[in-house]
Design an enzyme around this catalytic site. Sequence first.
Site, PDB file in Angstrom:
ATOM      1  N   ASP A   1       0.830  -1.202   0.000  1.00  0.00           N
ATOM      2  CA  ASP A   1       0.000   0.000   0.000  1.00  0.00           C
ATOM      3  C   ASP A   1       0.862   1.249   0.000  1.00  0.00           C
ATOM      4  O   ASP A   1       2.048   1.212   0.338  1.00  0.00           O
ATOM      5  CB  ASP A   1      -0.954   0.007   1.198  1.00  0.00           C
ATOM      6  CG  ASP A   1      -0.212   0.132   2.523  1.00  0.00           C
ATOM      7  OD1 ASP A   1       0.777  -0.600   2.722  1.00  0.00           O
ATOM      8  OD2 ASP A   1      -0.612   0.968   3.364  1.00  0.00           O
TER       9      ASP A   1
ATOM     10  N   GLU B   1       0.082  -0.882   5.775  1.00  0.00           N
ATOM     11  CA  GLU B   1       1.146  -0.407   6.654  1.00  0.00           C
ATOM     12  C   GLU B   1       1.047   1.089   6.901  1.00  0.00           C
ATOM     13  O   GLU B   1       1.364   1.578   7.988  1.00  0.00           O
ATOM     14  CB  GLU B   1       2.511  -0.756   6.043  1.00  0.00           C
ATOM     15  CG  GLU B   1       3.704  -0.517   6.952  1.00  0.00           C
ATOM     16  CD  GLU B   1       4.265   0.903   6.846  1.00  0.00           C
ATOM     17  OE1 GLU B   1       5.104   1.267   7.680  1.00  0.00           O
ATOM     18  OE2 GLU B   1       3.844   1.635   5.915  1.00  0.00           O
TER      19      GLU B   1
END
Length: 569
Positions: free
Chosen positions: A165, A231
């Site tokens: 991400d 994250e």
Amino acid sequence: MMDSSLPKHTVPPKTIVSKTNQGPQLWARSPIQTALIFLLCGIYVLFSTCLRADEIRTSACQQPQPAALPSNLSSFTDAPGFAEESAKRLAGAVMIPTMSFDDMGPVDEDERWNPFKDMHIYLKTTFPLTHSKLDLAIVGGYSLLFTWNGSSKNSKPLMLTGHIDVVPSLTSLDRWTYPPFSGTVDGEWIYGRGSGDCKNNVIGIMTAIEHLISSGWSPKRTIILAFGQDEEISGPRGATNIGIYLEKIYGKNGIEMIVDEGGMNIETSYGTEFALPGIAEKGYLNVEIEVDMVGGQSVFQLIFPKICIVLILADIIILWIVAQSALRFPHPTHPLAFCRRLCQQLSRVIFDITCRARLALTPHFRRDSAVFQPHVEHASPIWGYLTCVAEHGDTKLIPSWIKKGMKSKNPDMDEIARKFAEVSVGNRYLVQTSKAATIFNAGLKSNALAESARVLFNSRIDLFSSPSEVQKEYRKLIKPIAQKYSLLFEGATVSSPPYIGNITVDWTNPHEPSPISPFTIESSTAWLVFSRAVQASFGGDVITAPSAMTGNTGTYSSNSASSIQTKSR
């Protein structure tokens, strides 16, 4: 014994290659190339390391001796065209907008998760051997957990991590040199979200694994690849569930060594090249401060802005308030005068809070806030770094405060911390709790005075502090403001009546600072392995020294959730 499936250390023969035969070069050594060399050598060293007496030397900053040599498995990164191909692979991943937002909904309901499906397809297409050879578990919806089972059942696994991400990029797009998801390669740089954090790590790791499989190599120790999906929002679905999943299989402290994205890279300081892995992560705390007061019509009053550029607008607001103070109403008890005073109070309260933060954070304010100060202890990785500088740096370039501090039996740690922090802003926040005003809002309508104003501070907590200690400091900062403006503080009286409002504080997402991984080769096999991997990848003259992370990674989230022992970050 050395794993027989590994090649021996070899010194590659010198080869002279004509520049005309090399093809176009994107860079002397691409980021992917660097990552691959390091990972291949790291895997090689991990499986071949045997502690020998001649590797241990008595010094404050020990380095492996003799220095590790490259593995011949890594030579493929020097092949013509490899840099271009690796850049193309990374650019392809960057083009997929896998943005994670703070308010992400369930993976089967929120459409913002859809690009992660495309990322899975891209990785499977780009790395077919990895997907066919390794076991794959999808955790938390879109997090990828690959397992390459080793031949030894008695060895704990090595874990390599990253995340797929990226932070959102929906505003100020005109400020980008190239669009954030274009994956543009200009011959030197790859542009876009994730090119440096951290799709480069993911693509580098998978490229290395793909090459090892194609070379017929197989591990003795199990290798785990863990790539989280969120994250950037602290890993509630990704790293947390990965940790739980792994703990069920391997138990607590079941991972021998974790290598994640954390670290300060390689830099030249004081005449020496240092590799600076982050071996600890600062803590985390969000502090939301809200001021509630009476609103009213805006036709006679100062309009309080609701744009999130807090520090700049705070200056504008206070100047506007000063200008407004020239206005006079017929009598101080006139209703309009009272309404005006309330509006000014609300603006001043928020400005006072944000301005105190500005004094600590803005370079051109010479006065620094006393709330959080630089702090170093002997157990700090920064102390370890300074020790390495004193031992391996050019003595002509090393500042006197480092030399004096390292030689002293009773060094002035506060002075050393202060001097280290003065070198750069980056240095400061390696050894000091930070506070940054990141979200600010007030008001709902253009012609109505705000009844409440809110500012959110994000703090990254010093390695030797805690969320509870930081909360105490915030309360000390805010209480005098409540007293000054006759406000309640979290519903309690802190000054004499009458009270015209209330300040509340909400504490969210608290994380303690991580444990500090050991950073001497005699106390940690992981540190020895990592140091040798650095030598094999970048040369025997590169010194491995400890550093810290100013932010947080998925490893810490999984470590917190599952009590997996992190021996090296």
